[in-house]
Scaffold this motif. Structure first.
Motif, PDB file in Angstrom:
ATOM      1  N   UNK A  45      -5.152 -24.079  57.671  1.00  0.00           N
ATOM      2  CA  UNK A  45      -5.952 -23.888  56.469  1.00  0.00           C
ATOM      3  C   UNK A  45      -7.356 -23.382  56.740  1.00  0.00           C
ATOM      4  N   UNK A  46      -7.625 -22.989  57.983  1.00  0.00           N
ATOM      5  CA  UNK A  46      -8.950 -22.461  58.340  1.00  0.00           C
ATOM      6  C   UNK A  46      -9.185 -21.111  57.675  1.00  0.00           C
ATOM      7  N   UNK A  47     -10.453 -20.768  57.505  1.00  0.00           N
ATOM      8  CA  UNK A  47     -10.821 -19.462  56.959  1.00  0.00           C
ATOM      9  C   UNK A  47     -10.411 -18.383  57.959  1.00  0.00           C
ATOM     10  N   UNK A  48      -9.593 -17.446  57.494  1.00  0.00           N
ATOM     11  CA  UNK A  48      -9.087 -16.366  58.351  1.00  0.00           C
ATOM     12  C   UNK A  48      -9.391 -15.003  57.726  1.00  0.00           C
ATOM     13  N   UNK A  49      -9.341 -13.990  58.565  1.00  0.00           N
ATOM     14  CA  UNK A  49      -9.444 -12.620  58.078  1.00  0.00           C
ATOM     15  C   UNK A  49      -8.198 -12.343  57.236  1.00  0.00           C
ATOM     16  N   UNK A  50      -8.387 -11.680  56.111  1.00  0.00           N
ATOM     17  CA  UNK A  50      -7.302 -11.412  55.157  1.00  0.00           C
ATOM     18  C   UNK A  50      -6.040 -10.898  55.857  1.00  0.00           C
ATOM     19  N   UNK A  51      -4.942 -11.445  55.434  1.00  0.00           N
ATOM     20  CA  UNK A  51      -3.618 -11.024  55.897  1.00  0.00           C
ATOM     21  C   UNK A  51      -3.442 -11.076  57.414  1.00  0.00           C
ATOM     22  N   UNK A  52      -4.206 -11.956  58.079  1.00  0.00           N
ATOM     23  CA  UNK A  52      -4.018 -12.151  59.519  1.00  0.00           C
ATOM     24  C   UNK A  52      -4.024 -13.653  59.795  1.00  0.00           C
ATOM     25  N   UNK A  56     -12.006 -17.205  61.380  1.00  0.00           N
ATOM     26  CA  UNK A  56     -13.418 -16.813  61.474  1.00  0.00           C
ATOM     27  C   UNK A  56     -14.064 -17.475  62.686  1.00  0.00           C
ATOM     28  N   UNK A  57     -13.752 -18.755  62.913  1.00  0.00           N
ATOM     29  CA  UNK A  57     -14.387 -19.467  64.023  1.00  0.00           C
ATOM     30  C   UNK A  57     -14.113 -18.764  65.356  1.00  0.00           C
ATOM     31  N   UNK A  58     -12.946 -18.153  65.500  1.00  0.00           N
ATOM     32  CA  UNK A  58     -12.614 -17.480  66.747  1.00  0.00           C
ATOM     33  C   UNK A  58     -13.551 -16.300  66.995  1.00  0.00           C
ATOM     34  N   UNK A  59     -13.822 -15.535  65.957  1.00  0.00           N
ATOM     35  CA  UNK A  59     -14.722 -14.386  66.096  1.00  0.00           C
ATOM     36  C   UNK A  59     -16.142 -14.844  66.421  1.00  0.00           C
TER      37      UNK A  59
END
Length: 108
Positions: A45-52, A56-59
């Motif tokens: 449920x973490x914030x991710x880049x759309x459709x991937x 965000x935390x990884x970036x």
């Protein structure tokens, strides 16, 4: 920080910076972050880049380790420069969330 404490800093901004601040505040009020999505069951449920499945935390973690935007885009060809901008804006708005996620990954 209170609005009264923030007021002198806001007034000192250039017109362009004031526009950016207004856009940032409006975006945070609607809780809509272009290109960022949270999907239950996807990456916890973490914030991710759309459709991937790229959180965000990884970036942010990559950036802290010295990775350039070009290096991140090269390593993730499904990302665009706009995706990075959206991720970094989201991270600025929700630093506690990002710090928690990075900390959890380091402890895992």
């Amino acid at each position: 920080m209170t609005l009264k404490e923030l007021q002198p800093q806001l007034l000192a901004l250039s017109p362009e910076e004031k526009t950016q601040a207004i856009q940032f505040l409006a975006q945070s009020l609607t809780n809509f972050w272009a290109g960022i999505q949270k999907t239950p069951g996807v990456m916890g449920g973490e914030a991710c880049i759309r459709k991937t499945r790229i959180p965000v935390w990884l970036l942010i973690s990559y950036r802290r380790q010295g990775a350039s935007d070009a290096h991140m885009l090269e390593g993730h060809p499904d990302l665009s420069a706009a995706d990075l901008v959206n991720a970094f804006s989201y991270a600025e708005a929700y630093p506690d969330e990002i710090e928690r996620a990075i900390r959890e990954q380091e402890e895992a």
